[in-house]
Design a protein around this motif. Structure first.
Motif, PDB file in Angstrom:
ATOM      1  N   GLN A 105      13.284   0.529  -1.329  1.00  0.00           N
ATOM      2  CA  GLN A 105      11.981   0.883  -1.879  1.00  0.00           C
ATOM      3  C   GLN A 105      10.856  -0.035  -1.438  1.00  0.00           C
ATOM      4  N   TRP A 130       4.665  -3.265  -0.271  1.00  0.00           N
ATOM      5  CA  TRP A 130       4.897  -3.054  -1.687  1.00  0.00           C
ATOM      6  C   TRP A 130       6.394  -2.852  -1.882  1.00  0.00           C
ATOM      7  N   GLY A 131       7.053  -3.834  -2.477  1.00  0.00           N
ATOM      8  CA  GLY A 131       8.490  -3.742  -2.710  1.00  0.00           C
ATOM      9  C   GLY A 131       8.822  -4.090  -4.145  1.00  0.00           C
ATOM     10  N   GLN A 132      10.107  -4.378  -4.397  1.00  0.00           N
ATOM     11  CA  GLN A 132      10.541  -4.668  -5.761  1.00  0.00           C
ATOM     12  C   GLN A 132       9.802  -5.866  -6.341  1.00  0.00           C
ATOM     13  N   ASP A 133       9.372  -6.774  -5.485  1.00  0.00           N
ATOM     14  CA  ASP A 133       8.709  -7.984  -5.980  1.00  0.00           C
ATOM     15  C   ASP A 133       7.203  -7.821  -6.095  1.00  0.00           C
ATOM     16  N   GLY A 134       6.698  -6.620  -5.841  1.00  0.00           N
ATOM     17  CA  GLY A 134       5.277  -6.391  -6.034  1.00  0.00           C
ATOM     18  C   GLY A 134       4.538  -6.049  -4.766  1.00  0.00           C
ATOM     19  N   LEU A 135       3.234  -6.137  -4.861  1.00  0.00           N
ATOM     20  CA  LEU A 135       2.334  -5.708  -3.789  1.00  0.00           C
ATOM     21  C   LEU A 135       1.641  -6.916  -3.174  1.00  0.00           C
ATOM     22  N   ARG A 136       1.513  -6.891  -1.864  1.00  0.00           N
ATOM     23  CA  ARG A 136       0.667  -7.875  -1.188  1.00  0.00           C
ATOM     24  C   ARG A 136      -0.170  -7.153  -0.140  1.00  0.00           C
ATOM     25  N   LEU A 137      -1.477  -7.234  -0.315  1.00  0.00           N
ATOM     26  CA  LEU A 137      -2.423  -6.579   0.590  1.00  0.00           C
ATOM     27  C   LEU A 137      -3.275  -7.666   1.232  1.00  0.00           C
ATOM     28  N   GLU A 138      -3.465  -7.591   2.525  1.00  0.00           N
ATOM     29  CA  GLU A 138      -4.272  -8.608   3.215  1.00  0.00           C
ATOM     30  C   GLU A 138      -5.170  -7.974   4.257  1.00  0.00           C
ATOM     31  N   TYR A 139      -6.399  -8.432   4.324  1.00  0.00           N
ATOM     32  CA  TYR A 139      -7.303  -8.032   5.393  1.00  0.00           C
ATOM     33  C   TYR A 139      -7.897  -9.285   6.022  1.00  0.00           C
ATOM     34  N   TRP A 193      -9.576  -0.129   4.416  1.00  0.00           N
ATOM     35  CA  TRP A 193      -9.040  -0.010   3.062  1.00  0.00           C
ATOM     36  C   TRP A 193      -8.518   1.404   2.799  1.00  0.00           C
ATOM     37  N   LEU A 194      -9.303   2.393   3.225  1.00  0.00           N
ATOM     38  CA  LEU A 194      -8.864   3.783   3.032  1.00  0.00           C
ATOM     39  C   LEU A 194      -7.573   4.053   3.808  1.00  0.00           C
ATOM     40  N   THR A 226      -4.673   2.370   2.150  1.00  0.00           N
ATOM     41  CA  THR A 226      -4.320   3.065   0.907  1.00  0.00           C
ATOM     42  C   THR A 226      -3.578   4.360   1.214  1.00  0.00           C
ATOM     43  N   TYR A 227      -4.069   5.108   2.203  1.00  0.00           N
ATOM     44  CA  TYR A 227      -3.336   6.305   2.623  1.00  0.00           C
ATOM     45  C   TYR A 227      -1.950   5.923   3.129  1.00  0.00           C
TER      46      TYR A 227
END
Lengths: 309, 309
Positions: free
Chosen positions: A11, A58-67, A87-88, A91-92
């Motif tokens: 996942q 985004w896995g079992q340990d949560g989300l990490r987003l970086e730009y 970002w769009l 997100t898609y």
């Protein structure tokens, strides 16, 4: 520009995007909503290899987003639109959808409207499409005609050799200047209207020059856009810009203009053949900071790829 | 939730945000656009201390944007709305603007519409407002009446002691189930309509119970919402959820329900006094994964702060 989304056994969703900034050769300002209420607009711009890069996991340990983006704010290379597009797309990517570049550009514009910062649409299209384009804006909130420009490799090579992108020391956000221009335009100011029409009409000439590889005419269009911007509002050409333009011309520039709407940020200089080094030197002596760049290729359209013919 | 933006001498912009997720006690599904075309909706939810945290720094060396969230995807705690709210607040932070929470919630909803993933609005309001709320949805795309609930510290303490949030093994994204529910509703299915009305009406009872500190009634409302969801579509209560509910009840749970729309993700269990440890043990024996949480305080309104009275 690259995107992927997958849902593996344990996942994990990952997505990556790379969205270019742009330089604009001619027509900027004619894509603004106020102008498009009465007229059609046209812009010629090109995506460059300064990117907003983003990744998400985004896995079992949560989300990490970086730009990340390797230019300072207010450089007038369309970075806010590129961030929105990134970002769009990210997100898609997280929700496992693909989307056509033109739709993405329109959505990024809609997001800027929500944020209350919407100007024209040229930046969103450059960010979403990559490559060189003539964009025609058919009225306020109307359709955008997208003409990809098949600029030859030889011309691209010459442009990369002869164009210099240079950061000025001016970073003023220019909302107030813009409002002054548009209130005069709405009040019927003929100088403003004619300057906007010249700017818009120069896009067709810039397009033709790019396709012919005629850099002299392209350079003349840059300078035409610069002087028309000065007529829109004298402060769109800042004192540091004028120092840079004068120094560049003395060192062998063919033409020059502010990037984007002007009033701060970068300038674009097109040098005579063999004069690049002298122009760079002259700009640096005037405290200009060179931003190296190449052109960014057109974006592969994931939406059209997903519908094999 | 915290935000700042400043432009220092060497042109660095920094912004930070912290946006909570939510649990919902009653009324979920009645905030969906299809229902709101004919009826009013009502939801009682509360923000929890599972956060989307974001920070941005834009200086001479470029931009760096980061978001983190410490739960897996599809937990049904409103995380996508919290990400949208975080992104909007961070973007406003970068451009140096402040915005009222309610406006932020509506904008996050507008962004989800652009992304084509819009359901109801309860998640956006929880993320933007923090705290406990009764939200009344006055028609499709109509106004939302926001009633902040002054739940006593004593009741909050009891809730934190007696509530258990538990992750199921089911992560199915439930778009197809939703569409089945709404197509039956639109076709006039009376069971669906009555279930939705019961869900909606239970929000008022859940509000009253929270304000009285009456956890027995609150627990009954959880179970009412669970069984009404089952009438909307049997698959909204997954087999693993039913195992967890049965085990929790045997160990001393007063009431329980799926979080959000159900069909996967988390469940919320309200235990009898002194039974938390036994319930946790029972849930873990059924492969439930406990997500510890506290409630998140209401958000300070930067917009109202910036207008001193």
């Amino acid at each position: 520009m690259h995107s992927q989304a997958n849902l593996s056994d344990n996942q994990t969703i990952t997505a990556r995007v790379r969205v270019p900034l742009r330089i604009d050769f001619a027509g900027g300002w004619s894509d603004a909503p106020d102008f498009l209420r009465n007229e059609q607009g046209a812009v010629v711009n090109a995506a460059i290899d300064r990117y907003v890069e983003g990744q998400a996991r985004w896995g079992q340990d949560g989300l990490r987003l970086e730009y990340t983006l390797d230019v300072p704010p207010d450089v007038h290379l369309g970075s806010s639109a590129s961030i929105d597009v990134a970002w769009l797309r990210l997100t898609y990517g997280l929700i496992g959808r693909q989307i056509a570049p033109v739709e993405l550009a329109e959505q990024a514009y809609a997001v800027e409207k929500i944020l209350g910062v919407a100007g024209g649409k040229q930046d969103q299209y450059a960010a979403a499409l990559g490559g060189f384009h003539l964009l025609r804006f058919l009225g306020h909130d109307g359709p955008v005609e997208v003409e990809p420009l098949a600029v030859s490799d030889e011309t691209i090579g010459k442009l990369e050799e002869q164009c210099v992108l240079c950061l000025t020391s001016d970073r003023s956000s220019s909302g107030e200047l813009h409002e002054q221009v548009w209130s005069r335009y709405r009040a019927g100011d003929k100088t403003i209207r004619k300057a906007l029409e010249r700017i818009r009409d120069s896009a067709q000439d810039a397009r033709d020059a790019l396709l012919r590889g005629d850099l002299s005419t392209l350079a003349a269009m840059l300078t035409l856009n610069r002087e028309a911007a000065r007529q829109l509002h004298p402060q769109l050409i800042t004192p540091h810009m004028d120092q840079l333009f004068t120094a560049a011309e003395a060192a062998g520039a063919l033409g020059s203009k502010p990037c984007g709407a002007g009033g701060g940020g970068c300038v674009l200089v097109l040098c005579n053949e063999g004069k690049r080094a002298a122009v760079v030197d002259a700009l640096q002596q005037q405290s200009g900071q060179i931003l190296p760049f190449s052109f960014a290729p057109p974006v592969d359209d994931p939406a059209s790829q997903s519908t094999p013919s």
